[in-house]
Write a protein that holds these residues in place. Structure first.
Motif: not given
Length: 426
Positions: A349-366
């Motif tokens: 559950e920790l990594e699921d949430c972490r990956r979701g946040l990191i994936d969201g931050l990947e799109g900031v520059e888009d």
């Protein structure tokens, strides 16, 4: 993102955003919220968006934007804790995509500077007709607040939570003050903003030469103003208190429950990454405890989500529930918080949430709007400016113990319930 100071309280931030085909020029005015001008500042963006001295007619402005290949002009206001931010922005395609070789960045510059520094005013007042029309729109919006029970519940919770503190000044304004506002009142609030606000010019997607021309034009406007910049309000937080329960009764089917928690002290920016992951675990994602347990497993709510406000050191949990389930829902929400503080947190559950946040931050520059929002928030928060890449690295390093440490600091201050007239809630 590069940032430099142009004058006391004035900065330029720029990013060429070469991979994007559009550019964006924005001017942010940030200033401490004041109770006596709150309604004027709520009305100001609505009036300013109607046009400026060089293009005072809304029809003409719409045509102008259409000729600029569908460029977009926005003026909006938003709360930032005890501060307010008014932003004027123009977004459109880059010069190299203009079919006839037009200098679009120059046109965008004239637009944004015109709206920011040359609004439609005469004899020291905003246009009376424009003010009257937008007062009607603001009045309607404030009157309609009660019709959106989710919004109303959240605002009532905030009003009870913040009380008379600077953070409690209403960004949406006060209904009883709308009718009395005049064009002169609005002009006075605008002029004070020009003189005292911190100003951030953000130029995204422009070449260095274009940015230099925008900066020069901006400096020329700034030189005409007698500036007395005031410092922004610092991070604040409401003190801990015995939980207050409030209930309002309406003829409604779905009840609304909103709960406000406080850290009890101002947010430490060093804890921001841990706060983000803590919110995702608790109620900010589809793999959160509130979603999976309170909503999906226990069927106690139609929706249940948490959000964190760094400027105020507060967390809000908002939910839609059956009227008879209010007490059980509140207990379940508090139990999930307690379980995260003391019980097991699985690696998955920790990594699921972490990956979701990191994936969201990947799109900031888009997108330009995401870039502006990200860096705008970083600038207003103060301290070192964190890039999205740095934020991703910070998230990757957050431990379970750091998440627990953040969540343990929250205490419930206000629980606000809207429910039907039968079934009182204590």
């Amino acid at each position: 993102m590069e940032r430099k100071q142009l004058a006391p309280g004035v900065h330029l931030s720029c990013d060429p955003a070469e991979k994007l085909n559009r550019c964006r020029i924005s001017i942010h005015f940030t200033f401490p919220a004041q109770r006596d001008t709150a309604t004027a500042h709520a009305l100001l963006p609505l009036v300013m968006e109607r046009g400026y001295a060089g293009c005072p007619d809304m029809t003409g402005l719409t045509k102008k934007l259409a000729r600029l290949y569908g460029a977009d002009l926005t003026v909006d206001g938003r709360p930032m804790g005890a501060n307010r931010n008014l932003c004027i922005s123009v977004t459109g395609i880059k010069n190299r995509f203009a079919l006839a070789g037009e200098d679009l960045s120059q046109e965008y510059t004239q637009l944004v500077l015109g709206v920011a520094f040359h609004p439609c005013m005469a004899d020291g007042a905003f246009d009376a007709e424009a003010v009257a029309i937008e007062k009607q729109m603001l009045r309607q919006s404030l009157e309609d607040e009660l019709n959106d029970k989710r919004l109303y519940c959240m605002r009532q919770t905030a009003r009870e939570f913040y009380g008379d503190s600077p953070m409690g000044i209403r960004q949406e304004g006060y209904l009883e003050e709308v009718d009395g506002l005049t064009g002169a009142d609005l002009a006075a609030a605008y002029e004070d903003m020009l003189r005292t606000a911190s100003i951030e010019l953000m130029v995204l997607g422009c070449t260095p030469d274009e940015t230099a021309r925008i900066e020069a034009a901006f400096r020329a406007e700034l030189d005409k103003i007698s500036r007395r910049p005031q410092p922004m309000a610092p991070f604040l937080a409401m003190p801990r208190q015995t939980t207050v329960h409030k209930t309002e009764y309406f003829d409604m089917v779905q009840a609304k429950l909103c709960m406000a928690f406080t850290l009890g002290q101002p947010m430490d920016l060093a804890d921001l990454a841990a706060c983000r992951l803590a919110m995702a675990l608790y109620g900010g994602s589809v793999t959160s405890r509130l979603f999976l347990n309170v909503r999906e497993r226990d069927h106690l709510c139609y929706y249940c989500a948490s959000s964190f406000q760094s400027f105020t050191g507060s967390m809000t949990v908002s939910s839609g529930i059956e009227p008879g389930d209010a007490a059980r829902a509140e207990e379940a929400i508090l139990n999930e918080l307690a379980d995260l503080c003391t019980g097991p947190i699985t690696d998955q559950e920790l990594e699921d949430c972490r990956r979701g946040l990191i994936d969201g931050l990947e799109g900031v520059e888009d997108s330009l709007s995401s870039l502006e929002s990200w860096y705008g928030m970083e600038i207003i928060r103060g301290g070192a400016i964190t890039t999205p890449a740095q934020a991703r690295a910070d998230l990757a390093a957050v431990t379970v113990d750091q998440v627990r440490a953040v969540l343990r600091r929250f205490s419930l201050s206000v629980s606000y319930l809207l429910t039907k007239k039968e079934g009182p809630y204590v």
